[in-house]
Design an enzyme around this catalytic site. Sequence first.
Site, PDB file in Angstrom:
ATOM      1  N   ARG A  87      22.718 -86.843 -22.606  1.00  0.00           N
ATOM      2  CA  ARG A  87      22.996 -88.287 -22.673  1.00  0.00           C
ATOM      3  C   ARG A  87      21.670 -89.016 -22.495  1.00  0.00           C
ATOM      4  NH1 ARG A  87      24.566 -92.289 -18.673  1.00  0.00           N
ATOM      5  NH2 ARG A  87      26.079 -93.776 -19.516  1.00  0.00           N
ATOM      6  N   LYS A 131      26.398 -95.635 -13.879  1.00  0.00           N
ATOM      7  CA  LYS A 131      26.869 -96.368 -15.054  1.00  0.00           C
ATOM      8  C   LYS A 131      27.672 -97.567 -14.574  1.00  0.00           C
ATOM      9  CE  LYS A 131      29.774 -95.808 -19.138  1.00  0.00           C
ATOM     10  NZ  LYS A 131      30.697 -94.946 -19.875  1.00  0.00           N
ATOM     11  N   SER A 171      35.720 -90.320 -24.064  1.00  0.00           N
ATOM     12  CA  SER A 171      35.867 -90.998 -22.770  1.00  0.00           C
ATOM     13  C   SER A 171      37.128 -91.838 -22.772  1.00  0.00           C
ATOM     14  CB  SER A 171      34.693 -91.956 -22.516  1.00  0.00           C
ATOM     15  OG  SER A 171      33.504 -91.254 -22.365  1.00  0.00           O
TER      16      SER A 171
HETATM   17  N1  3NM Z   1      30.992 -92.234 -17.491  1.00  0.00           N
HETATM   18  P1  3NM Z   1      27.727 -89.890 -11.543  1.00  0.00           P
HETATM   19  S1  3NM Z   1      31.246 -92.716 -15.008  1.00  0.00           S
HETATM   20  C1  3NM Z   1      28.661 -91.386 -17.724  1.00  0.00           C
HETATM   21  O1  3NM Z   1      33.938 -93.607 -15.975  1.00  0.00           O
HETATM   22  C2  3NM Z   1      29.793 -91.899 -16.914  1.00  0.00           C
HETATM   23  O2  3NM Z   1      33.596 -93.092 -18.059  1.00  0.00           O
HETATM   24  C3  3NM Z   1      31.863 -92.702 -16.577  1.00  0.00           C
HETATM   25  O3  3NM Z   1      27.652 -90.334 -13.069  1.00  0.00           O
HETATM   26  C4  3NM Z   1      33.223 -93.167 -16.892  1.00  0.00           C
HETATM   27  O4  3NM Z   1      28.197 -88.495 -11.519  1.00  0.00           O
HETATM   28  C5  3NM Z   1      29.773 -92.093 -15.537  1.00  0.00           C
HETATM   29  O5  3NM Z   1      26.302 -89.998 -11.049  1.00  0.00           O
HETATM   30  C6  3NM Z   1      28.612 -91.818 -14.635  1.00  0.00           C
HETATM   31  O6  3NM Z   1      28.642 -90.838 -10.841  1.00  0.00           O
HETATM   32  C7  3NM Z   1      28.771 -90.518 -13.873  1.00  0.00           C
END
Ligand code: 3NM
Length: 224
Positions: A52, A150, A121
């Site tokens: 990503r 994010k 997603s």
């Molecule tokens: N998508 P971390 S949350 C890339 O909710 C991404 O769709 C998300 O990162 C969604 O593990 C997210 O550091 C970030 O929280 C995930």
Amino acid sequence: MSNNGRHFRLVVNKTTEPFSIAGVYLITDQNEDLVERVRLALRGGVTALQYRAKDKKHEECLTEARVLQQLCREFGTTFIVNDSVSLARELDADGVHLGQDDGSVSYAREQLGDAKIIGKSTHDLNEALQAEKEGADYIGFGAMYPTESKLVTHIPGTQGLAQIRSEVNIPVVGIGGITVGNACRVIDAGADAVAVISSVLSHPRPDMAASTLRLLFNRQRPFP
Ligand code: 3NM
């Protein structure tokens, strides 16, 4: 593949070379020494890696992705490209992961063929059912918890995951704010994999963070 998606070794592909996404699904960040940190994480036991790269030039992505793809080959890790069907195609990646705004699963399928993995997603039941109907091989479902990686507007959490789990028949990957401390709750809610960025890649020892998550998975879902 079990059709309730609950087996540990869940194969989402149909080729002679099966790909699995079940377990620890790692997503790259954009910080320094990415390759070295990913190498350590893969050593710890990552099932799938999603490349990503936001806001990077195509050539830069291509170079970086090729190095990571090679690492994945060495470790037998499934290699998935985020957002870009064309990059996935150019790299001959194992699959692509689409956001809600990244185009349709059918377009990706047409471009990549049946042998590749297509993930999408999703953030609620409607999106999850729609992704399944479109022919996605798995869905990401989140966010589980607040995250700094994010900007998320929707946090269905583990309760939301448990609700959609019984409605969809494809693998569900929980995402968003997952750590070693809360991963069990996500797994208990029915996730086939936990997708993480920071809890592994920002950890001083990505190998230990990944292997701990992997262990939690294996303890909750022992090999048959
Ligand atoms: N998508 P971390 S949350 C890339 O909710 C991404 O769709 C998300 O990162 C969604 O593990 C997210 O550091 C970030 O929280 C995930």
